[in-house]
Each structure stands twice: as structure tokens, then as C-alpha cells.
Design a protein around this motif. Structure first.
Motif, PDB file in Angstrom:
ATOM      1  N   ILE A 145      39.636  53.194  31.837  1.00  0.00           N
ATOM      2  CA  ILE A 145      40.884  53.157  32.606  1.00  0.00           C
ATOM      3  C   ILE A 145      40.532  53.286  34.083  1.00  0.00           C
ATOM      4  CG2 ILE A 145      43.093  54.292  33.027  1.00  0.00           C
ATOM      5  CD1 ILE A 145      42.971  55.316  30.143  1.00  0.00           C
ATOM      6  N   SER A 146      41.038  52.385  34.890  1.00  0.00           N
ATOM      7  CA  SER A 146      40.634  52.373  36.288  1.00  0.00           C
ATOM      8  C   SER A 146      41.386  53.405  37.120  1.00  0.00           C
ATOM      9  CB  SER A 146      40.847  50.978  36.900  1.00  0.00           C
ATOM     10  OG  SER A 146      42.156  50.835  37.407  1.00  0.00           O
ATOM     11  N   GLN A 147      40.714  53.845  38.169  1.00  0.00           N
ATOM     12  CA  GLN A 147      41.390  54.574  39.238  1.00  0.00           C
ATOM     13  C   GLN A 147      42.490  53.661  39.785  1.00  0.00           C
ATOM     14  OE1 GLN A 147      42.598  57.075  40.943  1.00  0.00           O
ATOM     15  NE2 GLN A 147      40.615  57.909  41.559  1.00  0.00           N
ATOM     16  N   PHE A 148      43.567  54.233  40.285  1.00  0.00           N
ATOM     17  CA  PHE A 148      44.614  53.395  40.861  1.00  0.00           C
ATOM     18  C   PHE A 148      44.064  52.632  42.062  1.00  0.00           C
ATOM     19  CE2 PHE A 148      45.046  57.287  43.345  1.00  0.00           C
ATOM     20  CZ  PHE A 148      45.295  56.820  44.631  1.00  0.00           C
ATOM     21  N   PHE A 149      44.668  51.517  42.352  1.00  0.00           N
ATOM     22  CA  PHE A 149      44.209  50.645  43.432  1.00  0.00           C
ATOM     23  C   PHE A 149      45.392  49.802  43.902  1.00  0.00           C
ATOM     24  CE2 PHE A 149      43.900  48.487  39.423  1.00  0.00           C
ATOM     25  CZ  PHE A 149      44.381  47.217  39.677  1.00  0.00           C
ATOM     26  N   PHE A 150      45.209  49.145  45.046  1.00  0.00           N
ATOM     27  CA  PHE A 150      46.226  48.221  45.553  1.00  0.00           C
ATOM     28  C   PHE A 150      45.630  46.864  45.918  1.00  0.00           C
ATOM     29  CE2 PHE A 150      47.650  52.543  46.371  1.00  0.00           C
ATOM     30  CZ  PHE A 150      48.867  52.530  45.720  1.00  0.00           C
ATOM     31  N   ASP A 151      44.305  46.801  45.960  1.00  0.00           N
ATOM     32  CA  ASP A 151      43.605  45.558  46.250  1.00  0.00           C
ATOM     33  C   ASP A 151      43.300  44.868  44.921  1.00  0.00           C
ATOM     34  OD1 ASP A 151      41.864  43.516  46.909  1.00  0.00           O
ATOM     35  OD2 ASP A 151      40.779  44.682  48.403  1.00  0.00           O
ATOM     36  N   ILE A 152      44.149  43.926  44.539  1.00  0.00           N
ATOM     37  CA  ILE A 152      44.003  43.266  43.246  1.00  0.00           C
ATOM     38  C   ILE A 152      42.705  42.487  43.172  1.00  0.00           C
ATOM     39  CG2 ILE A 152      44.974  41.469  41.749  1.00  0.00           C
ATOM     40  CD1 ILE A 152      47.733  42.407  42.557  1.00  0.00           C
ATOM     41  N   GLU A 153      42.322  41.842  44.263  1.00  0.00           N
ATOM     42  CA  GLU A 153      41.072  41.078  44.262  1.00  0.00           C
ATOM     43  C   GLU A 153      39.878  41.996  43.993  1.00  0.00           C
ATOM     44  OE1 GLU A 153      40.524  37.869  44.347  1.00  0.00           O
ATOM     45  OE2 GLU A 153      42.694  37.542  44.292  1.00  0.00           O
ATOM     46  N   ALA A 154      39.922  43.211  44.547  1.00  0.00           N
ATOM     47  CA  ALA A 154      38.833  44.164  44.308  1.00  0.00           C
ATOM     48  C   ALA A 154      38.745  44.508  42.830  1.00  0.00           C
ATOM     49  CB  ALA A 154      39.031  45.425  45.146  1.00  0.00           C
ATOM     50  N   PHE A 155      39.889  44.683  42.181  1.00  0.00           N
ATOM     51  CA  PHE A 155      39.875  44.988  40.747  1.00  0.00           C
ATOM     52  C   PHE A 155      39.316  43.822  39.946  1.00  0.00           C
ATOM     53  CE2 PHE A 155      41.666  44.730  36.523  1.00  0.00           C
ATOM     54  CZ  PHE A 155      41.365  45.975  36.013  1.00  0.00           C
ATOM     55  N   LEU A 156      39.742  42.604  40.258  1.00  0.00           N
ATOM     56  CA  LEU A 156      39.285  41.443  39.507  1.00  0.00           C
ATOM     57  C   LEU A 156      37.792  41.198  39.710  1.00  0.00           C
ATOM     58  CD1 LEU A 156      42.318  39.058  40.095  1.00  0.00           C
ATOM     59  CD2 LEU A 156      41.775  40.365  38.025  1.00  0.00           C
ATOM     60  N   ARG A 157      37.295  41.431  40.924  1.00  0.00           N
ATOM     61  CA  ARG A 157      35.849  41.313  41.164  1.00  0.00           C
ATOM     62  C   ARG A 157      35.091  42.365  40.353  1.00  0.00           C
ATOM     63  NH1 ARG A 157      37.546  40.550  46.593  1.00  0.00           N
ATOM     64  NH2 ARG A 157      37.041  42.744  47.051  1.00  0.00           N
ATOM     65  N   PHE A 158      35.661  43.570  40.305  1.00  0.00           N
ATOM     66  CA  PHE A 158      35.043  44.649  39.529  1.00  0.00           C
ATOM     67  C   PHE A 158      34.984  44.285  38.054  1.00  0.00           C
ATOM     68  CE2 PHE A 158      35.763  48.525  36.973  1.00  0.00           C
ATOM     69  CZ  PHE A 158      34.587  49.209  37.258  1.00  0.00           C
ATOM     70  N   ARG A 159      36.075  43.740  37.544  1.00  0.00           N
ATOM     71  CA  ARG A 159      36.102  43.329  36.131  1.00  0.00           C
ATOM     72  C   ARG A 159      35.024  42.283  35.850  1.00  0.00           C
ATOM     73  NH1 ARG A 159      41.006  39.954  33.415  1.00  0.00           N
ATOM     74  NH2 ARG A 159      40.269  38.533  35.018  1.00  0.00           N
ATOM     75  N   ASP A 160      34.855  41.333  36.750  1.00  0.00           N
ATOM     76  CA  ASP A 160      33.830  40.304  36.579  1.00  0.00           C
ATOM     77  C   ASP A 160      32.427  40.906  36.612  1.00  0.00           C
ATOM     78  OD1 ASP A 160      35.829  38.420  36.432  1.00  0.00           O
ATOM     79  OD2 ASP A 160      35.612  37.736  38.510  1.00  0.00           O
ATOM     80  N   ARG A 161      32.224  41.887  37.490  1.00  0.00           N
ATOM     81  CA  ARG A 161      30.917  42.535  37.577  1.00  0.00           C
ATOM     82  C   ARG A 161      30.620  43.333  36.307  1.00  0.00           C
ATOM     83  NH1 ARG A 161      30.845  46.378  41.923  1.00  0.00           N
ATOM     84  NH2 ARG A 161      28.560  46.410  41.709  1.00  0.00           N
ATOM     85  N   CYS A 162      31.653  43.920  35.711  1.00  0.00           N
ATOM     86  CA  CYS A 162      31.463  44.637  34.453  1.00  0.00           C
ATOM     87  C   CYS A 162      30.962  43.688  33.369  1.00  0.00           C
ATOM     88  CB  CYS A 162      32.782  45.284  34.006  1.00  0.00           C
ATOM     89  SG  CYS A 162      33.275  46.733  34.974  1.00  0.00           S
ATOM     90  N   VAL A 163      31.564  42.524  33.295  1.00  0.00           N
ATOM     91  CA  VAL A 163      31.131  41.527  32.312  1.00  0.00           C
ATOM     92  C   VAL A 163      29.687  41.111  32.583  1.00  0.00           C
ATOM     93  CG1 VAL A 163      31.519  39.191  31.452  1.00  0.00           C
ATOM     94  CG2 VAL A 163      33.472  40.687  31.911  1.00  0.00           C
ATOM     95  N   ALA A 164      29.351  40.954  33.867  1.00  0.00           N
ATOM     96  CA  ALA A 164      28.018  40.480  34.240  1.00  0.00           C
ATOM     97  C   ALA A 164      26.915  41.446  33.826  1.00  0.00           C
ATOM     98  CB  ALA A 164      27.961  40.221  35.743  1.00  0.00           C
TER      99      ALA A 164
END
Length: 296
Positions: free
Chosen positions: A178-197
């Protein structure tokens, strides 16, 4: 009202997701008034059939005892799936095993495992969240959630080190982050991609914080390494003494975030309620969730 405007409005409304799943976080109350507020919120939100509700866990014994009591009350008084937070700061392995046994005997099958906040000036701990996950999995076959930090944990050396630590937690047995709250959606999506990588297969659930007080947000977001975008500041500008409008703005922002993330394939969302139901309920209602009959 022009036909073109009506068409655009209908298209916008049709874009709202109708297949989202939600979970809610609460914290243990420290006064009778806050007990009432908490249970009013639980009663209001339980009808939305959340996948689970979690209860936070403090660093001192009194807060921990309150967490255990709230979890027990949720189990005994509702049909909700209760997920206690558990930290390993200032807690021995024997204590962790005892707590795990008590929860297992209570019927708890899901724990949110965290390192916990270090007391000011304290040295680095001997045990981290990945060790806690491993300890819990050895004791009982819990489902275990852990925390993820799209904008990097404030104590991490860098983003890569933080990502590898999340990998260790998942490798130790965690099956949800479960992620920390955020407001930068692009940052979250980049993070998700890095997790997969890096081979992290656990689902990454975005944590959504409906904001009712912007000034308070700024104070606690900084130490958590959560970036406040300039557009967010502009949304709340001039609303310092207008709580009703602040609530409307906060709900609008959260709804937009969920809508964008849903288009990116995300269906599960975790709401940090701050023990208040109004904003979260309104957001969930707009997203298509409706109360179900609950007899308990």
C-alpha cells in the motif's frame, strides 16, 4: 444549456469507474469524543463493502493497546475484515510472536507489517519490515501487506535502495503493498513500472488522502517526503477560513486521481480517512459505490 455542453457533461460522467475496490485506514482514538467519531465513521463506511479496514499502530504501549482494542471491537461488532498495523520498533521477537498468536486466535488473517517511526535521536534498529514479514509468516500463514513509497522513504539512501527494500519485503512473504499518499500521479505510475522492472510481483495499491486542511497537509507532508505540486497549492489558495469549500476541493482532487489511475488499470484504492467519513464517503459514492445491507 447547449446540446454540445450536455454531450460533454454526459461523456465526463460516463468516464467515472464503476468497478473499483476500496479499503479504509483508521487510527485508534485517544478520547471518548474520538471514540464516537471513529465508530460513526466505521458505521458509515462499512456499508460500502470495503475489502478491509486497517488500524494504525503507534510506538508507545498505550497506543498499541488501543489498536488491539479497536481491532477486537471491529471483529466482534461488524462483518468487516480487520487488518491491524504492526511495527517492530522497540518490540522483541517474542513480543511479536505473542501479538501474532493473539491476532490469529482472534480470527485475524491479514496484517500490515511496518518498521515503524524511529524515536527522535534513536539509532538504526536491528530489525526492519522485511524481518517482521518473515517472522510473521513463520509464525502463521498471514496475508501480509507492507508500505511502499512512490516518492522514496525519507530514511532511504536513494530511490533504488528503497525499491530493493520493498523487493526484500515481498520476497519475505508480503503479497500486497500500500503506497504512501501522493499527489503526483506520474510519480506513482513511474514507481509502479520500476517495481515491475525489479521483479516485484505484489500488487501496488495507491494510498489516497482526501485533503480537508491544506495547511496541515503541508506540515506533515514534508517530513514524509511527499511533494506538494504547485497546482495543489493554487486549488486551496484563499480557502483558509472556508472549510466547506476546502472539502469540496479535496473530494474533487481525490475523484480525479482515482479516475486517472483507473484508466491506467488500477482497481484497488486505499483511503486514509483520518477517522472522518464525510469526504471519503462522498468520493466513493461519486465513484459508483453504493451501500449494501449489513445486519451485524
Amino acid at each position: 444549456m447547449s446540446a454540445q455542453y450536455v454531450e460533454l457533461l454526459n461523456q465526463s460522467l460516463a468516464e467515472f469507474p464503476s468497478d473499483v475496490n476500496v479499503s479504509f485506514e483508521f487510527f485508534p482514538p485517544n478520547s471518548e469524543q474520538m471514540v464516537t467519531t471513529l465508530w460513526n465513521s466505521i458505521e458509515r463506511l462499512k456499508g460500502l463493502s470495503p475489502k478491509f479496514v486497517s488500524v494504525t499502530y503507534g510506538t508507545n504501549a498505550s497506543t498499541r493497546d488501543r489498536t488491539h482494542r479497536v481491532i477486537q471491537d471491529i471483529v466482534e461488532k461488524t462483518d468487516l475484515t480487520a487488518v491491524p498495523h504492526l511495527t517492530c520498533i522497540d518490540t522483541s521477537i517474542d513480543e511479536i510472536n505473542e501479538i501474532a498468536d493473539n491476532y490469529w486466535n482472534l480470527g485475524i488473517r491479514h496484517i500490515l507489517a511496518l518498521r515503524g517511526d524511529l524515536p527522535k535521536g534513536a539509532p538504526n534498529p536491528d530489525i526492519y519490515a522485511d524481518h517482521l514479514v518473515e517472522t510473521l509468516k513463520k509464525r502463521h500463514d498471514f496475508d501480509i501487506s507492507v508500505a511502499a513509497y512512490p516518492e522514496v522513504h525519507p530514511d532511504a539512501k536513494n530511490g533504488q535502495a528503497d525499491l530493493l527494500h520493498l523487493r526484500r519485503k515481498v520476497d519475505a512473504g508480503a503479497n500486497l503493498a500500500i503506497s504512501q499518499f501522493f499527489f503526483d500521479i506520474e510519480a506513482f505510475l513511474r514507481f509502479r513500472d520500476r517495481c515491475v522492472a525489479v521483479g516485484i510481483e505484489a500488487e501496488i495499491v495507491p494510498g489516497i488522502l482526501p485533503v480537508s486542511n491544506y495547511e496541515s497537509l503541508v506540515k506533515f507532508a514534508g517530513p514524509l517526503n511527499v511533494k506538494i505540486p504547485s497546482w495543489l497549492h493554487k486549488r486551496y489558495e484563499g480557502l483558509e477560513n472556508d472549510p466547506e469549500t476546502r472539502n469540496l476541493v479535496g473530494a474533487s482532487i481525490a475523484i480525479d486521481m482515482v479516475r486517472v489511475l483507473r484508466k491506467e488499470g488500477i482497481k484497488d484504492f486505499h483511503f486514509y480517512t483520518l477517522n472522518r467519513s464525510e469526504l471519503t464517503y462522498a468520493i466513493c459514492h461519486t465513484l459508483g459505490l453504493r451501500p449494501t445491507i449489513n445486519t451485524k
